[in-house]
Design a protein around this motif. Sequence first.
Motif, mmCIF file in Angstrom:
data_model
loop_
_atom_site.group_PDB
_atom_site.id
_atom_site.type_symbol
_atom_site.label_atom_id
_atom_site.label_comp_id
_atom_site.label_asym_id
_atom_site.label_seq_id
_atom_site.Cartn_x
_atom_site.Cartn_y
_atom_site.Cartn_z
ATOM 1 N N ASN A 489 8.195 8.466 -6.761
ATOM 2 C CA ASN A 489 9.024 7.799 -5.751
ATOM 3 C C ASN A 489 10.302 8.556 -5.390
ATOM 4 O O ASN A 489 10.981 8.184 -4.430
ATOM 5 C CB ASN A 489 9.386 6.385 -6.219
ATOM 6 C CG ASN A 489 8.211 5.438 -6.100
ATOM 7 O OD1 ASN A 489 7.418 5.524 -5.163
ATOM 8 N ND2 ASN A 489 8.064 4.530 -7.065
ATOM 9 N N TYR A 513 3.720 8.750 3.089
ATOM 10 C CA TYR A 513 3.246 7.404 2.735
ATOM 11 C C TYR A 513 4.387 6.591 2.117
ATOM 12 O O TYR A 513 4.567 5.405 2.430
ATOM 13 C CB TYR A 513 2.078 7.504 1.755
ATOM 14 C CG TYR A 513 1.477 6.163 1.381
ATOM 15 C CD1 TYR A 513 0.415 5.621 2.112
ATOM 16 C CD2 TYR A 513 1.981 5.423 0.312
ATOM 17 C CE1 TYR A 513 -0.129 4.389 1.781
ATOM 18 C CE2 TYR A 513 1.446 4.192 -0.024
ATOM 19 C CZ TYR A 513 0.396 3.667 0.702
ATOM 20 O OH TYR A 513 -0.137 2.438 0.376
ATOM 21 N N ARG A 514 5.165 7.229 1.269
ATOM 22 C CA ARG A 514 6.308 6.582 0.595
ATOM 23 C C ARG A 514 7.343 6.122 1.615
ATOM 24 O O ARG A 514 7.888 5.028 1.520
ATOM 25 C CB ARG A 514 6.913 7.608 -0.368
ATOM 26 C CG ARG A 514 7.915 7.105 -1.348
ATOM 27 C CD ARG A 514 8.248 8.227 -2.333
ATOM 28 N NE ARG A 514 9.068 9.281 -1.769
ATOM 29 C CZ ARG A 514 9.215 10.490 -2.295
ATOM 30 N NH1 ARG A 514 8.553 10.823 -3.386
ATOM 31 N NH2 ARG A 514 10.000 11.388 -1.728
ATOM 32 N N GLU A 515 7.591 6.988 2.600
ATOM 33 C CA GLU A 515 8.596 6.652 3.624
ATOM 34 C C GLU A 515 8.117 5.515 4.522
ATOM 35 O O GLU A 515 8.917 4.674 4.951
ATOM 36 C CB GLU A 515 8.898 7.900 4.464
ATOM 37 C CG GLU A 515 9.686 8.974 3.700
ATOM 38 C CD GLU A 515 9.754 10.286 4.455
ATOM 39 O OE1 GLU A 515 9.008 10.427 5.473
ATOM 40 O OE2 GLU A 515 10.523 11.170 4.051
ATOM 41 N N GLU A 516 6.830 5.485 4.791
ATOM 42 C CA GLU A 516 6.294 4.471 5.710
ATOM 43 C C GLU A 516 6.006 3.136 5.030
ATOM 44 O O GLU A 516 6.080 2.083 5.670
ATOM 45 C CB GLU A 516 5.004 4.998 6.358
ATOM 46 C CG GLU A 516 5.243 6.170 7.308
ATOM 47 C CD GLU A 516 3.937 6.754 7.839
ATOM 48 O OE1 GLU A 516 2.855 6.326 7.361
ATOM 49 O OE2 GLU A 516 3.998 7.638 8.721
ATOM 50 N N ASN A 517 5.676 3.176 3.734
ATOM 51 C CA ASN A 517 5.255 1.951 3.046
ATOM 52 C C ASN A 517 6.179 1.509 1.915
ATOM 53 O O ASN A 517 5.900 0.521 1.238
ATOM 54 C CB ASN A 517 3.843 2.142 2.474
ATOM 55 C CG ASN A 517 2.814 2.451 3.553
ATOM 56 O OD1 ASN A 517 2.333 1.553 4.237
ATOM 57 N ND2 ASN A 517 2.495 3.723 3.716
ATOM 58 N N GLY A 518 7.256 2.244 1.702
ATOM 59 C CA GLY A 518 8.150 1.908 0.596
ATOM 60 C C GLY A 518 7.670 2.546 -0.700
ATOM 61 O O GLY A 518 6.640 3.223 -0.748
ATOM 62 N N PHE A 520 6.088 3.453 -4.238
ATOM 63 C CA PHE A 520 4.819 3.130 -4.904
ATOM 64 C C PHE A 520 5.101 2.130 -6.022
ATOM 65 O O PHE A 520 6.108 2.240 -6.739
ATOM 66 C CB PHE A 520 4.197 4.393 -5.512
ATOM 67 C CG PHE A 520 3.634 5.352 -4.501
ATOM 68 C CD1 PHE A 520 2.318 5.244 -4.076
ATOM 69 C CD2 PHE A 520 4.417 6.368 -3.974
ATOM 70 C CE1 PHE A 520 1.792 6.136 -3.149
ATOM 71 C CE2 PHE A 520 3.906 7.264 -3.044
ATOM 72 C CZ PHE A 520 2.585 7.146 -2.625
ATOM 73 N N GLN A 525 -2.124 2.864 -6.346
ATOM 74 C CA GLN A 525 -1.715 2.921 -4.942
ATOM 75 C C GLN A 525 -1.738 4.360 -4.413
ATOM 76 O O GLN A 525 -1.863 4.584 -3.203
ATOM 77 C CB GLN A 525 -0.312 2.324 -4.804
ATOM 78 C CG GLN A 525 0.099 2.014 -3.376
ATOM 79 C CD GLN A 525 1.509 1.433 -3.313
ATOM 80 O OE1 GLN A 525 2.132 1.155 -4.355
ATOM 81 N NE2 GLN A 525 2.019 1.250 -2.115
ATOM 82 N N LYS A 528 -4.328 5.555 -1.994
ATOM 83 C CA LYS A 528 -4.253 5.205 -0.572
ATOM 84 C C LYS A 528 -3.646 6.319 0.271
ATOM 85 O O LYS A 528 -3.651 6.245 1.503
ATOM 86 C CB LYS A 528 -3.431 3.925 -0.395
ATOM 87 C CG LYS A 528 -4.078 2.695 -1.035
ATOM 88 C CD LYS A 528 -3.236 1.449 -0.792
ATOM 89 C CE LYS A 528 -3.889 0.216 -1.427
ATOM 90 N NZ LYS A 528 -3.070 -1.010 -1.224
#
Length: 720
Positions: A489, A513-518, A520, A525, A528
């Motif tokens: 993260n 993915y981290r920036e768009e979905n917050g 992990f 996860q 994904k």
Amino acid sequence: METIIEILARELGRDRKHVENVAALLDEGNTIPFIARYRKELHGSMDDTTLRALEERLQYLRNLEKRREEIKSAIENQGKLTDELAAAIDAAATLAEVEDLYRPYKQKRRTRATMAREKGLEPLAALLYAQEPDCPDPLEAAAGYVDPEKGVETAEDALQGANDIIAEDISDDAAIRKSLRAYMLKNGVVESAAAREEDSVYRLYYDFRQNAGRIQGHQVLALNRGEREEFLKVSIVTDREAALVLLRKAVMRPGSNSKAASFVRAAAEDAYDRLLYPSLEREVRNYLTDEASEGAIHNFALNLRPLLMQPPVKGHVTMGLDPGYRMGCKVAVVDATGKVLDTTVVYPTQGERRKAESISVLSKLIRRHGVTHIAIGNGTASRETEQMAAEMLQELGGGVSYMIVNEAGASVYSASKLAAEEFPEYDVNLRSAVSIARRLQDPLAELVKIDPKAIGVGQYQHDMPQKRLDEALGNVVEDCVNAVGVDVNTASPSLLQRVAGLNAATAKNVVKYREENGAFTSRKQILKVPKLGPKAYEQCAGFLRVPESRTALDNTAVHPESYPAAKKLLELTGHSLAEVSAGKLGNLDGEMKAMGLEKLAEACGVGVPTLTDVAKELQKPGRDPRDELPPPILRTDIMEIKDLQPGMVLTGTVRNVIDFGVFVDIGVHQDGLVHISQISKSRFLRHPSEAVAVGDVVKVVVLEVDAKKKRISLSMKQAV
């Protein structure tokens, strides 16, 4: 004949089955960090260094096998492959030996010998070379080959052609080349002389002689560079007569009184002077260069590992100072996670008034942000900046300390595309100050952003094979990153791409993915993330930490495939995951031993090595192996080279380990040299790395100081 697996098992002193398993794991696309950590039962707990040596040797032996088949096929196509030759090719242990055997059959450019063969002189050469007792006088034999239409005007012309054929055959003989090559390596003398009347850094080599078998790697690389820059003339000198004795033994027929013998003797001398010696001199020099390069690469990698594994100074707000004269001292304050809080530029080198202003500005920043550590780059104006920092710390009255940080590569990073993407709002110089601050906080996370060659812990890194160097240093970085583990993260793409199973593209996808979905919230996860498939997940999952996960195991090095075993172990020993999170399993090792490791491992469905690793992680979740190393030296005062006196005992940090000694930072802006003879009192060292590593904190005694030349001679053995 031994198989590749059998050869590897013998050379490495390992079980044949373990070697076979490693080869299979590599062929299946598994990474070395994954194999080393999570497949211990299959390979007998080899470490990553041994596994990489195995991988490299496996590749070499497979290439050798492939080349053998190619050469046999090429000779077969010429209709010249005999059972004896095929057996010799199969028995050749190195690529050099295989190429020697192929040499007589390799298509050549037109030589004196090929032209002689075209003139039909090969039978004459064969007749004379055989040295049979009834062989006629060479001149009489040659008379029968005179043919003006073929360009053989006289018997002397025919003899010259026969000489050329015999000389080339001798030069192409694999056994002869092997014997003379070994002789040159053992008895040849590497000599160098000045190529021009001009003083230079190569003056030590203007009149240099050293046995080829004893010459040091750094000497070979220095000679090569001096020759390339046209300061030196380098050659390998051998005792010609002694070499010819070896050659005659190989080509002269024992006890032959044939009239052809003296002719063959002369042809052998011609072969040596014209063909063998020049060719073998090149080969021996190439061999010495390859050995020196491998040694230098090994030394570089050896130095890089402890540099990357330097203990981090965690949990502190840190100020980074990038010193400078005209452009001033660039300043960046970062929080405990490395996030930039403030930046500015001060001018402590431009007079007392501006130095006082600098101290005032920096003091305010320190108080405002709660700075406890200052990282000062060791480049231009570093001494003046340190002097200012020491004065400032006295005025502040304690609570803050500083450390001189090696800024090698910081300017390369700050001007890179990567730095521009990370800090688009900051000037190039301010990015460098941020990097210096972060180097103190977490050296590994920051240094992975820089080309390892720019970090400055090697010798002649620009003179060696760049692909091989990049590969070796990349392996070290990969091993270090995976040994520590990475917070999925907070890690940068540069750090993530060094994780086993990930590459530049998947690392960027993780961050995106981290920036768009917050953040992990579990290891699962990670599956994904686009283009991160099951195989990549298998390789990387154990090395990625998820502190935000509800499952304590997600913040350990326990691989998801071993979660059932970890839970079973907790159940059998009467513990829970809550206790893991709270760090209350300090005596788990003792409990396991009492219950029997093998019995427990069998009950948990894993081997003893895996169970032991799982238990270690359960006892210290989220542990960082670097925390177990001695902390870096933080200072509050300053010392200069003029303050040094012979006999002073000081504490310093090893900055570089090279063939002839160790450079130690003792806090005076000029690293001191501990010669290899001054390192250990108790034992003889072949190389300084046997006793010390980069980052080691050592006690030294000052032997000599030359302030004018900025040379400091130190001793470790006299400080004991």
